[in-house]
Design an enzyme around this catalytic site. Structure first.
Site, PDB file in Angstrom:
ATOM      1  N   LEU A 157     -19.149 -18.129  39.557  1.00  0.00           N
ATOM      2  CA  LEU A 157     -19.869 -19.416  39.476  1.00  0.00           C
ATOM      3  C   LEU A 157     -19.900 -20.096  40.842  1.00  0.00           C
ATOM      4  CD1 LEU A 157     -21.297 -20.830  37.028  1.00  0.00           C
ATOM      5  CD2 LEU A 157     -19.406 -22.451  37.059  1.00  0.00           C
ATOM      6  N   GLY A 158     -20.430 -19.362  41.825  1.00  0.00           N
ATOM      7  CA  GLY A 158     -20.668 -19.948  43.146  1.00  0.00           C
ATOM      8  C   GLY A 158     -22.007 -20.671  43.115  1.00  0.00           C
ATOM      9  N   ILE A 160     -25.052 -19.616  43.635  1.00  0.00           N
ATOM     10  CA  ILE A 160     -26.110 -18.899  42.902  1.00  0.00           C
ATOM     11  C   ILE A 160     -25.791 -18.895  41.407  1.00  0.00           C
ATOM     12  CG2 ILE A 160     -27.215 -16.648  42.570  1.00  0.00           C
ATOM     13  CD1 ILE A 160     -26.907 -16.201  45.623  1.00  0.00           C
ATOM     14  N   ARG A 180     -12.719 -16.571  39.865  1.00  0.00           N
ATOM     15  CA  ARG A 180     -11.309 -16.430  40.246  1.00  0.00           C
ATOM     16  C   ARG A 180     -10.502 -17.629  39.768  1.00  0.00           C
ATOM     17  NH1 ARG A 180     -12.225 -14.868  46.348  1.00  0.00           N
ATOM     18  NH2 ARG A 180     -13.885 -16.286  45.825  1.00  0.00           N
ATOM     19  N   ILE A 235     -28.148  -9.452  39.861  1.00  0.00           N
ATOM     20  CA  ILE A 235     -28.874  -9.893  41.056  1.00  0.00           C
ATOM     21  C   ILE A 235     -27.901  -9.942  42.241  1.00  0.00           C
ATOM     22  CG2 ILE A 235     -30.784 -11.180  39.989  1.00  0.00           C
ATOM     23  CD1 ILE A 235     -27.623 -12.938  41.143  1.00  0.00           C
ATOM     24  N   ARG A 237     -24.918  -7.229  43.679  1.00  0.00           N
ATOM     25  CA  ARG A 237     -24.914  -5.981  44.439  1.00  0.00           C
ATOM     26  C   ARG A 237     -24.772  -4.835  43.456  1.00  0.00           C
ATOM     27  NH1 ARG A 237     -26.877  -8.415  47.952  1.00  0.00           N
ATOM     28  NH2 ARG A 237     -26.134  -8.752  50.079  1.00  0.00           N
ATOM     29  N   ASP A 261     -31.933  -6.045  39.892  1.00  0.00           N
ATOM     30  CA  ASP A 261     -32.608  -6.254  41.189  1.00  0.00           C
ATOM     31  C   ASP A 261     -31.897  -5.469  42.284  1.00  0.00           C
ATOM     32  OD1 ASP A 261     -34.518  -7.441  42.967  1.00  0.00           O
ATOM     33  OD2 ASP A 261     -32.994  -8.875  43.625  1.00  0.00           O
ATOM     34  N   GLU A 266     -29.483   1.634  47.533  1.00  0.00           N
ATOM     35  CA  GLU A 266     -30.904   1.264  47.667  1.00  0.00           C
ATOM     36  C   GLU A 266     -31.525   1.998  48.843  1.00  0.00           C
ATOM     37  OE1 GLU A 266     -30.736  -2.998  47.824  1.00  0.00           O
ATOM     38  OE2 GLU A 266     -29.814  -3.105  45.854  1.00  0.00           O
ATOM     39  N   HIS A 284     -34.860  -5.206  44.908  1.00  0.00           N
ATOM     40  CA  HIS A 284     -34.029  -6.170  45.648  1.00  0.00           C
ATOM     41  C   HIS A 284     -34.885  -7.280  46.287  1.00  0.00           C
ATOM     42  CE1 HIS A 284     -30.014  -6.691  47.985  1.00  0.00           C
ATOM     43  NE2 HIS A 284     -30.627  -7.848  47.822  1.00  0.00           N
TER      44      HIS A 284
HETATM   45  C1  8YV Z   1     -31.641 -10.159  51.327  1.00  0.00           C
HETATM   46  C2  8YV Z   1     -29.509 -10.501  49.962  1.00  0.00           C
HETATM   47  O1  8YV Z   1     -32.721  -9.476  50.818  1.00  0.00           O
HETATM   48  O2  8YV Z   1     -28.896 -12.506  51.002  1.00  0.00           O
HETATM   49  C3  8YV Z   1     -28.520 -11.466  50.500  1.00  0.00           C
HETATM   50  O3  8YV Z   1     -27.317 -11.168  50.431  1.00  0.00           O
HETATM   51  O4  8YV Z   1     -29.163  -9.572  49.307  1.00  0.00           O
HETATM   52  C4  8YV Z   1     -30.961 -10.754  50.161  1.00  0.00           C
HETATM   53  O5  8YV Z   1     -31.240 -12.085  50.229  1.00  0.00           O
HETATM   54  C5  8YV Z   1     -30.943  -9.270  52.241  1.00  0.00           C
HETATM   55  O6  8YV Z   1     -29.723  -9.707  52.696  1.00  0.00           O
HETATM   56  C6  8YV Z   1     -31.826  -9.049  53.461  1.00  0.00           C
HETATM   57  O7  8YV Z   1     -31.499  -7.898  54.020  1.00  0.00           O
END
Ligand code: 8YV
Length: 318
Positions: A157-158, A160, A180, A235, A237, A261, A266, A284
């Site tokens: 819950l940061g 984003i 955490r 969304i 990693r 995403d 990738e 992504h």
């Molecule tokens: C970007 C991301 O596409 O900010 C991040 O951590 O995964 C995305 O916003 C990426 O970092 C750009 O390379």
């Protein structure tokens, strides 16, 4: 920056940047495009000791090996909030500063998380394929699943995660979260135990940073707990999920579906996912809007300017 005292400062750009940002870096520094070097190793052997700064992105990162060959590096400026592709600890141990772009992409990434949740539960991409294939002429599209009234489990819950929760609340969802530690001033139900939250939720959204601490956080056991009516939204990693376990869970109906995403390697996406109708696959693009990418580029440049013009002061240091 006006006439630049940094014109002779050697900066290595790891991969292509947003054009406006790249133009600025190349206009103000002695910049080298690493990805276009014919013989990168030879260039690094000859010029690595002169490199003072690296400009990169979350996607290109910086390998520990290359970092080791830049003995006089002082700063790493990265485009993106995630820095799991950068050896931050090794850099910091050498006194190298690292910056990222937090804050400016929260809304767009959260919007995309909601888009994935709606898409996979209401079967939007699948329904679009149905219409395009002329199948509507032969019969009705099957019913979907309502999001309102369901429980959303947010992992992380940061900024984003909170932006996702706020949006999901507006859709009538009940918010649970695992973090955490408990967030002060937040009324959502907190679960110190991740598995207990997964047991309780209908939709699980991952909003934690990548890296060692979260590697494989969601495996076969967690997917089994999410259950056959549960959806996984990632969304964050690809590494946060045990990808083969996810593919198996989807193949065996262990979970209802997934909105992804991000992926482990990738731009490789497991072949098995490509033919599944209950999976939405995106390349992504969480932060991928003109507005947000511009804001990210501006923040990278603001850090660079501040570092070189304001006594090495950083705006968003990692
Ligand atoms: C970007 C991301 O596409 O900010 C991040 O951590 O995964 C995305 O916003 C990426 O970092 C750009 O390379």
């Amino acid at each position: 920056m006006t006439q630049s005292p940094t014109r002779n400062t050697s900066v290595l750009i790891i991969g292509a940047l947003l054009p406006g940002l790249q133009e600025k870096v190349e206009g103000q520094f002695a910049a080298t495009r690493y990805w276009q070097l014919d013989n990168a190793q030879a260039w690094v052997s000859e010029n690595g000791a002169g490199v003072k700064a690296v400009v990169t992105t979350g996607a290109y990162g910086l390998t520990a090996d290359l970092l080791g060959q830049l003995p006089n590096l002082e700063a790493i400026f990265s485009f993106g909030v995630g820095y799991d592709s950068i050896p931050v600890d090794a850099a910091k141990a050498r006194g190298i500063v690292v910056t990222n772009t937090p804050g400016v992409l929260d809304d767009c990434v959260a919007d995309l998380a909601l888009a994935l949740m709606l898409d996979v539960s209401r079967r939007i991409s699948e329904a679009d394929r149905f219409v395009r294939a002329g199948k509507w002429l032969q019969g009705k599209f099957p019913l979907a699943v309502k999001l309102g009234g369901k429980k959303l489990g947010v992992v992380g819950l940061g900024n984003i995660g909170q932006a996702i929760a706020k949006r999901a609340e507006a859709f009538g969802m009940q918010i649970l979260y695992h973090n955490r530690s408990r967030k002060p001033g937040v009324s959502y139900e907190y679960f110190a135990d991740l598995d207990a939250m997964i047991d309780a939720c209908d939709v699980l959204v991952l909003a934690v940073p990548g890296g060692k601490a979260t590697d494989g956080l969601i495996g076969a056991g967690q997917l089994a707990k999410l259950g056959k009516t549960g959806y996984l939204i990632n969304i964050a990693r690809g590494t946060v999920v045990d990808q083969p376990a996810l593919v198996a869970a989807l193949q065996q109906g262990v979970i209802a579906g997934a909105g992804l995403d991000v992926f482990e390697k990738e731009p490789q996406v497991p072949e098995a996912l490509l033919t599944m109708d209950n999976v939405v696959l995106l390349p992504h693009v969480g932060s991928g809007t003109h507005e947000t990418r511009q804001a990210m580029g501006d923040l990278v440049w603001a850090n660079i300017e501040s570092y070189y013009q304001n006594g090495k002061k950083l705006i968003t240091a990692v």
